[in-house]
Scaffold this motif. Structure first.
Motif, PDB file in Angstrom:
ATOM      1  N   ILE A  83       0.854  -1.199   0.000  1.00  0.00           N
ATOM      2  CA  ILE A  83       0.000   0.000   0.000  1.00  0.00           C
ATOM      3  C   ILE A  83       0.886   1.244   0.000  1.00  0.00           C
ATOM      4  CG2 ILE A  83      -1.683   1.293   1.389  1.00  0.00           C
ATOM      5  CD1 ILE A  83      -2.744  -1.440   2.335  1.00  0.00           C
ATOM      6  N   THR A  84       0.553   2.184  -0.872  1.00  0.00           N
ATOM      7  CA  THR A  84       1.317   3.450  -0.899  1.00  0.00           C
ATOM      8  C   THR A  84       0.507   4.514  -0.145  1.00  0.00           C
ATOM      9  OG1 THR A  84       0.358   3.966  -3.050  1.00  0.00           O
ATOM     10  CG2 THR A  84       2.463   2.808  -3.061  1.00  0.00           C
ATOM     11  N   ASP A  85       0.512   5.741  -0.626  1.00  0.00           N
ATOM     12  CA  ASP A  85      -0.351   6.758   0.013  1.00  0.00           C
ATOM     13  C   ASP A  85      -1.788   6.486  -0.431  1.00  0.00           C
ATOM     14  OD1 ASP A  85      -1.839   8.926   0.717  1.00  0.00           O
ATOM     15  OD2 ASP A  85      -0.602  10.417  -0.318  1.00  0.00           O
ATOM     16  N   PRO A  86      -2.669   6.062   0.492  1.00  0.00           N
ATOM     17  CA  PRO A  86      -4.021   5.680   0.080  1.00  0.00           C
ATOM     18  C   PRO A  86      -4.813   6.841  -0.525  1.00  0.00           C
ATOM     19  CG  PRO A  86      -3.650   5.263   2.447  1.00  0.00           C
ATOM     20  CD  PRO A  86      -2.444   5.953   1.922  1.00  0.00           C
ATOM     21  N   ALA A  87      -4.396   8.078  -0.206  1.00  0.00           N
ATOM     22  CA  ALA A  87      -5.139   9.240  -0.735  1.00  0.00           C
ATOM     23  C   ALA A  87      -4.719   9.556  -2.169  1.00  0.00           C
ATOM     24  CB  ALA A  87      -4.904  10.454   0.162  1.00  0.00           C
ATOM     25  N   ARG A  88      -3.616   8.958  -2.636  1.00  0.00           N
ATOM     26  CA  ARG A  88      -3.155   9.257  -4.005  1.00  0.00           C
ATOM     27  C   ARG A  88      -3.826   8.289  -4.969  1.00  0.00           C
ATOM     28  NH1 ARG A  88       2.878   9.343  -6.791  1.00  0.00           N
ATOM     29  NH2 ARG A  88       2.238  10.868  -8.370  1.00  0.00           N
ATOM     30  N   LYS A  89      -4.931   8.731  -5.517  1.00  0.00           N
ATOM     31  CA  LYS A  89      -5.752   7.834  -6.335  1.00  0.00           C
ATOM     32  C   LYS A  89      -5.279   7.789  -7.791  1.00  0.00           C
ATOM     33  CE  LYS A  89      -9.346   7.189  -3.250  1.00  0.00           C
ATOM     34  NZ  LYS A  89      -8.514   6.730  -2.140  1.00  0.00           N
ATOM     35  N   VAL A  97       3.321   8.853   4.583  1.00  0.00           N
ATOM     36  CA  VAL A  97       2.333   7.814   4.941  1.00  0.00           C
ATOM     37  C   VAL A  97       2.466   6.588   4.030  1.00  0.00           C
ATOM     38  CG1 VAL A  97       0.673   9.495   5.849  1.00  0.00           C
ATOM     39  CG2 VAL A  97       0.498   8.758   3.462  1.00  0.00           C
ATOM     40  N   CYS A  98       3.531   6.563   3.238  1.00  0.00           N
ATOM     41  CA  CYS A  98       3.674   5.515   2.218  1.00  0.00           C
ATOM     42  C   CYS A  98       4.685   4.444   2.648  1.00  0.00           C
ATOM     43  CB  CYS A  98       4.120   6.170   0.909  1.00  0.00           C
ATOM     44  SG  CYS A  98       4.557   4.966  -0.339  1.00  0.00           S
ATOM     45  N   ASN A  99       4.268   3.193   2.550  1.00  0.00           N
ATOM     46  CA  ASN A  99       5.159   2.094   2.959  1.00  0.00           C
ATOM     47  C   ASN A  99       6.377   1.976   2.043  1.00  0.00           C
ATOM     48  OD1 ASN A  99       3.382   1.252   5.030  1.00  0.00           O
ATOM     49  ND2 ASN A  99       2.050   0.460   3.421  1.00  0.00           N
ATOM     50  N   ILE A 100       6.146   2.224   0.757  1.00  0.00           N
ATOM     51  CA  ILE A 100       7.268   2.128  -0.190  1.00  0.00           C
ATOM     52  C   ILE A 100       8.327   3.177   0.160  1.00  0.00           C
ATOM     53  CG2 ILE A 100       7.917   2.521  -2.617  1.00  0.00           C
ATOM     54  CD1 ILE A 100       6.700  -0.248  -2.156  1.00  0.00           C
ATOM     55  N   PHE A 101       7.861   4.352   0.559  1.00  0.00           N
ATOM     56  CA  PHE A 101       8.840   5.386   0.927  1.00  0.00           C
ATOM     57  C   PHE A 101       9.651   4.947   2.161  1.00  0.00           C
ATOM     58  CE2 PHE A 101      10.270   9.489   2.684  1.00  0.00           C
ATOM     59  CZ  PHE A 101      10.978   9.918   1.577  1.00  0.00           C
ATOM     60  N   ALA A 102       8.986   4.271   3.099  1.00  0.00           N
ATOM     61  CA  ALA A 102       9.719   3.757   4.273  1.00  0.00           C
ATOM     62  C   ALA A 102      10.789   2.764   3.811  1.00  0.00           C
ATOM     63  CB  ALA A 102       8.749   3.078   5.236  1.00  0.00           C
ATOM     64  N   GLN A 112       9.524  14.711  -5.555  1.00  0.00           N
ATOM     65  CA  GLN A 112       8.779  14.334  -6.779  1.00  0.00           C
ATOM     66  C   GLN A 112       7.400  13.767  -6.441  1.00  0.00           C
ATOM     67  OE1 GLN A 112      11.659  11.644  -8.550  1.00  0.00           O
ATOM     68  NE2 GLN A 112      11.910  13.054 -10.275  1.00  0.00           N
ATOM     69  N   CYS A 113       7.335  13.040  -5.323  1.00  0.00           N
ATOM     70  CA  CYS A 113       6.057  12.458  -4.898  1.00  0.00           C
ATOM     71  C   CYS A 113       5.071  13.579  -4.557  1.00  0.00           C
ATOM     72  CB  CYS A 113       6.296  11.554  -3.688  1.00  0.00           C
ATOM     73  SG  CYS A 113       4.792  10.933  -2.937  1.00  0.00           S
ATOM     74  N   ARG A 114       5.579  14.560  -3.812  1.00  0.00           N
ATOM     75  CA  ARG A 114       4.693  15.665  -3.388  1.00  0.00           C
ATOM     76  C   ARG A 114       4.199  16.503  -4.565  1.00  0.00           C
ATOM     77  NH1 ARG A 114       8.443  15.851   1.157  1.00  0.00           N
ATOM     78  NH2 ARG A 114       7.334  14.907   2.910  1.00  0.00           N
ATOM     79  N   GLY A 152       5.482  14.344  -9.536  1.00  0.00           N
ATOM     80  CA  GLY A 152       6.513  14.229 -10.572  1.00  0.00           C
ATOM     81  C   GLY A 152       6.906  12.778 -10.845  1.00  0.00           C
ATOM     82  N   ILE A 153       6.515  11.882  -9.987  1.00  0.00           N
ATOM     83  CA  ILE A 153       6.813  10.462 -10.189  1.00  0.00           C
ATOM     84  C   ILE A 153       5.552   9.655  -9.876  1.00  0.00           C
ATOM     85  CG2 ILE A 153       7.694  10.141  -7.819  1.00  0.00           C
ATOM     86  CD1 ILE A 153       9.713   8.125  -8.906  1.00  0.00           C
ATOM     87  N   GLY A 154       5.349   8.605 -10.638  1.00  0.00           N
ATOM     88  CA  GLY A 154       4.190   7.747 -10.385  1.00  0.00           C
ATOM     89  C   GLY A 154       4.569   6.623  -9.424  1.00  0.00           C
ATOM     90  N   CYS A 155       3.566   6.064  -8.773  1.00  0.00           N
ATOM     91  CA  CYS A 155       3.859   5.029  -7.766  1.00  0.00           C
ATOM     92  C   CYS A 155       4.472   3.769  -8.386  1.00  0.00           C
ATOM     93  CB  CYS A 155       2.585   4.669  -6.997  1.00  0.00           C
ATOM     94  SG  CYS A 155       2.055   6.009  -5.928  1.00  0.00           S
ATOM     95  N   VAL A 156       4.086   3.436  -9.615  1.00  0.00           N
ATOM     96  CA  VAL A 156       4.641   2.219 -10.217  1.00  0.00           C
ATOM     97  C   VAL A 156       6.142   2.382 -10.443  1.00  0.00           C
ATOM     98  CG1 VAL A 156       4.586   0.739 -12.275  1.00  0.00           C
ATOM     99  CG2 VAL A 156       2.448   1.488 -11.227  1.00  0.00           C
ATOM    100  N   ASP A 157       6.530   3.532 -11.016  1.00  0.00           N
ATOM    101  CA  ASP A 157       7.964   3.760 -11.254  1.00  0.00           C
ATOM    102  C   ASP A 157       8.730   3.837  -9.926  1.00  0.00           C
ATOM    103  OD1 ASP A 157       7.725   3.735 -13.939  1.00  0.00           O
ATOM    104  OD2 ASP A 157       7.414   5.901 -14.127  1.00  0.00           O
ATOM    105  N   CYS A 158       8.090   4.463  -8.947  1.00  0.00           N
ATOM    106  CA  CYS A 158       8.719   4.615  -7.632  1.00  0.00           C
ATOM    107  C   CYS A 158       8.945   3.233  -7.003  1.00  0.00           C
ATOM    108  CB  CYS A 158       7.806   5.475  -6.764  1.00  0.00           C
ATOM    109  SG  CYS A 158       8.520   5.936  -5.202  1.00  0.00           S
ATOM    110  N   LYS A 159       7.940   2.375  -7.148  1.00  0.00           N
ATOM    111  CA  LYS A 159       8.061   1.010  -6.607  1.00  0.00           C
ATOM    112  C   LYS A 159       9.159   0.243  -7.325  1.00  0.00           C
ATOM    113  CE  LYS A 159       3.513  -0.125  -4.759  1.00  0.00           C
ATOM    114  NZ  LYS A 159       2.330  -0.934  -4.860  1.00  0.00           N
TER     115      LYS A 159
HETATM  116  S1  SF4 Z   1       5.340   8.122  -5.435  1.00  0.00           S
HETATM  117 FE1  SF4 Z   1       6.502   6.690  -4.176  1.00  0.00          FE
HETATM  118  S2  SF4 Z   1       6.603   7.655  -2.185  1.00  0.00           S
HETATM  119 FE2  SF4 Z   1       4.951   8.663  -3.317  1.00  0.00          FE
HETATM  120  S3  SF4 Z   1       3.083   7.587  -2.724  1.00  0.00           S
HETATM  121 FE3  SF4 Z   1       3.858   6.656  -4.630  1.00  0.00          FE
HETATM  122  S4  SF4 Z   1       5.146   4.974  -3.956  1.00  0.00           S
HETATM  123 FE4  SF4 Z   1       4.824   6.289  -2.214  1.00  0.00          FE
END
Ligand code: SF4
Length: 332
Positions: free
Chosen positions: A223-229, A239-244, A261-263, A266-273
């Motif tokens: 689960i990443t940031d649940p509010a980022r739909k 609040v993101c597990n991947i960031f931890a 970039q997350c804020r 600038g980056i999507g969760c798939v690429d970040c993962k």
């Molecule tokens: S961009 Fe990365 S740090 Fe941001 S919510 Fe997605 S997975 Fe988490």
């Protein structure tokens, strides 16, 4: 040259260790080996205090824990690595200390009621469970450990051992033991893939021995940031597990870049993962290779633990000779 200070710590044999176990304690243990005289033990008797009805997995779990320790870098040439029940002096000291341990002390240990509530499906109205802080005190005192690496939540147990040292000295008029000090270790909180604390029992753990494929699968499901739909929504890395996990595996400058970039979306969760998975796999590859060295070699693994247990026994025997003497159970 001054003798190295002694450290003691252990793990219950709960099976394969996960990332939380590694970053929460094991990594620190590895780092202590050069500076301290380290004693690390698999606490198989402790497993019985809550799992006395299901003992069939203990043997395999002991071996898994030993393999994970060696994979992480615990070195039997530097540290004394042993199995608790192979040093039966722990049980004898537990018994002798039980003679002068007030019942109220055991009942007051905060984890007694907490664990009973957590494990409500088991009947824990047993002496073994009530007395486990005493067994733990015996584990520590028998080596006259100077320090015990602990988290804040285990301070009460260590204080129990320290009080016991004072009581033993007061009653017997002999200073056989020394008071062990806590070595407070700051462990990062490692969330499981569902955001709760990583734990085998929650089914949210990623294990030290997991394959690349297992790591990939679990992290992609995290689960990443649940509010980022949507991709264009800004996220909150805090609040993101991947960031931890990034904080564990990705270099600092890149972690800061990902946060910003997350804020800003600038980056999507798939690429970040994907980036995080790549870094995690890179981190665990050499550790897993060290583990493979022990696969299928149980005899060699247990011989290593046997040698460590014998070394530990040499120390434990000397202490027990003194304890028996001051407690009046030596004849001739
Ligand atoms: S961009 Fe990365 S740090 Fe941001 S919510 Fe997605 S997975 Fe988490």
């Amino acid at each position: 040259m001054a003798a190295k200070k002694r450290i003691l710590s252990g793990n219950r044999p709960t099976g394969r260790l996960h990332w939380g176990n590694y970053f929460g304690a094991l990594k620190n243990w590895v780092g202590l080996q050069d500076e301290y005289d380290c004693y690390y033990f698999v606490a198989d008797w402790h497993a019985l205090t809550t799992g006395y009805e299901h003992t069939e997995g203990i043997c395999e779990s002991v071996k898994e824990v030993l393999k994970d320790w060696l994979a992480a870098g615990l070195d039997p040439k530097k540290s004394t690595i042993f199995i608790q029940s192979w040093v039966p002096e722990h049980a004898e000291l537990h018994l002798l200390l039980s003679m002068l341990t007030p019942l109220g002390w055991l009942e007051r240990v905060p984890s007694f009621k907490d664990m009973q509530a957590q494990l409500a499906d088991r009947d824990l109205n047993m002496y073994g469970f009530l007395g486990y802080p005493l067994l733990q005190a015996a584990d520590i005192l028998i080596y006259k450990a100077d320090f015990v690496p602990v988290g804040e939540d285990q301070l009460a147990h260590l204080e129990f051992a320290r009080e016991l040292v004072r009581r033993f000295a007061f009653i017997t008029k002999h200073d056989v033991f020394s008071e062990p000090k806590p070595m407070l270790t700051e462990a990062p909180r490692i969330p499981g893939i569902d955001g709760r604390k990583m734990s085998k029992s929650f089914g949210n753990a990623i294990y030290m021995a997991d394959s690349d494929e297992e790591i990939r699968k679990k992290m992609m499901a995290a689960i990443t940031d649940p509010a980022r739909k949507r991709r264009q929504d800004p996220g909150d890395p805090d609040v993101c597990n991947i960031f931890a996990y990034h904080k564990l595996y990705t270099d600092r400058a890149k972690v800061a870049e990902i946060a910003s970039q997350c804020r800003s979306a600038g980056i999507g969760c798939v690429d970040c993962k994907k980036l995080c998975i790549q870094n995690a796999i890179e981190f665990w590859t050499p550790i897993r290779a060290r583990r493979e060295r022990w696969e299928g070699k149980d005899d060699e693994l247990l011989a290593m633990a046997r040698a460590g247990s014998e070394r530990a026994r040499e120390v434990a025997r000397l202490v027990m000779e003194k304890v028996r003497k001051v407690m009046g159970v030596v004849y001739g």
